[in-house]
Design an enzyme around this catalytic site. Structure first.
Site, PDB file in Angstrom:
ATOM      1  N   ASP A   1       0.669  -1.419   0.130  1.00 46.54           N
ATOM      2  CA  ASP A   1      -0.088  -0.087   0.086  1.00 46.54           C
ATOM      3  C   ASP A   1       1.065   1.134  -0.478  1.00 46.54           C
ATOM      4  O   ASP A   1       1.481   1.160   1.097  1.00 46.54           O
ATOM      5  CB  ASP A   1      -1.390  -0.529   1.151  1.00 46.54           C
ATOM      6  CG  ASP A   1      -1.854  -0.995   0.767  1.00 46.54           C
ATOM      7  OD1 ASP A   1      -2.919  -0.881   0.642  1.00 46.54           O
ATOM      8  OD2 ASP A   1      -2.067  -2.132   1.854  1.00 46.54           O
TER       9      ASP A   1
ATOM     10  N   GLU B   1     -13.558  -4.223  -1.747  1.00 44.41           N
ATOM     11  CA  GLU B   1     -12.915  -3.892  -0.106  1.00 44.41           C
ATOM     12  C   GLU B   1     -14.436  -4.662   0.402  1.00 44.41           C
ATOM     13  O   GLU B   1     -15.330  -2.861   0.531  1.00 44.41           O
ATOM     14  CB  GLU B   1     -12.671  -2.378  -0.340  1.00 44.41           C
ATOM     15  CG  GLU B   1     -11.202  -2.035  -0.316  1.00 44.41           C
ATOM     16  CD  GLU B   1     -11.772  -0.797  -0.754  1.00 44.41           C
ATOM     17  OE1 GLU B   1     -12.164   0.183  -0.580  1.00 44.41           O
ATOM     18  OE2 GLU B   1     -10.078  -0.597  -1.152  1.00 44.41           O
TER      19      GLU B   1
END
Length: 256
Positions: free
Chosen positions: A11, A130
């Site tokens: 990330d 997600e």
């Protein structure tokens, strides 16, 4: 049947690899190039780069990171975060990415997935999901790195995305992400039952055994790790040895 893949998830925020819990509370881990090269040399199968703030700020600054990686890392690279248009996909591929992961833009306009798959090939398009649990067997798809609700049922969404031509789906449990409490195996199994395309499981692995369980019992095709590798709770070689010892074929050799 292809051997399962071990994927490192990086990330990215600005110039750093970061890590949070439930996609929040971000902590700086280090420089993307150094971390990616270390995992590559250890034998990682793929690397996924996710721009953690691209959707929030409406831009994508991750391409310079990909350009650096593509010079000395020779495993498939996936770019996600801020992929909104065909031009964004072109830019990512020109920077050295092999695949792009799409979430927010796809939920906003699902036909974008079909257009992208037809133009670049299904193998290039990954649906990034997600997932937030809303009931015993129900999860909601979130956008903007877990910040925005959509009201969309994850299981219906992955099924629709498969019909639109995506090549694989990466499912991240927002509830478990960064907690090292284990994966949301119910989520992975539910997605596996709804689609035939490859499924990548992400979010929550704390032990090598969690990865093995996901590959064997959940029947997914790949596992993506962040905390487990970033904080040296397990190495790439240890993970692959455990997978191999469980009777699952896996690429063992490290890269030079």
């Amino acid at each position: 049947m292809q051997p399962p893949r071990l994927i490192s998830r990086l990330d990215i925020k600005g110039d750093n690899v970061i890590k949070g819990i439930h996609l929040e509370g971000l902590r700086v881990i280090g420089a993307p190039r150094e971390i990616a090269r270390r995992y590559y040399q250890a034998g990682i199968d793929e690397i996924v780069y996710m721009d953690a703030v691209a959707s929030l700020y409406g831009r994508n600054n991750i391409l310079s990171v990909i350009e650096q990686a593509a010079r000395d890392i020779f495993v498939p690279l996936t770019v996600g975060g801020g992929i909104r248009t065909v031009d964004d996909i072109v830019a990512a591929l020109r920077a050295g990415a092999d695949k792009v992961a799409v979430n927010t833009a796809a939920i906003g306009r699902p036909t974008f997935l079909r257009e992208a798959a037809e133009m670049f090939g299904s193998q290039c398009i990954v649906l990034s999901v997600e997932a937030k649990r809303r009931g015993a067997k129900e999860w909601e798809a979130l956008t903007d790195n877990g910040r925005e609700r959509t009201g969309i049922n994850v299981l219906d969404w992955v099924e629709e995305a498969e019909s639109l031509g995506v090549g694989e789906v990466m499912v991240t449990s927002v509830d478990y992400e960064g907690t090292r409490r284990n994966f949301d195996h119910d989520l992975f199994r539910a997605v596996r039952e709804r689609v035939s395309l490859p499924v990548i499981g992400c979010g929550g692995a704390g032990r090598v055994e969690d990865l093995v369980e996901a590959l064997i019992d959940d029947r997914i095709d790949a596992v993506a790790c962040a905390s487990l590798l970033h904080y040296a709770h397990a190495s790439v070689s240890e993970i692959k040895a455990a997978i191999s010892n469980a009777g699952i074929p896996v690429r063992i050799e490290a890269s030079k």
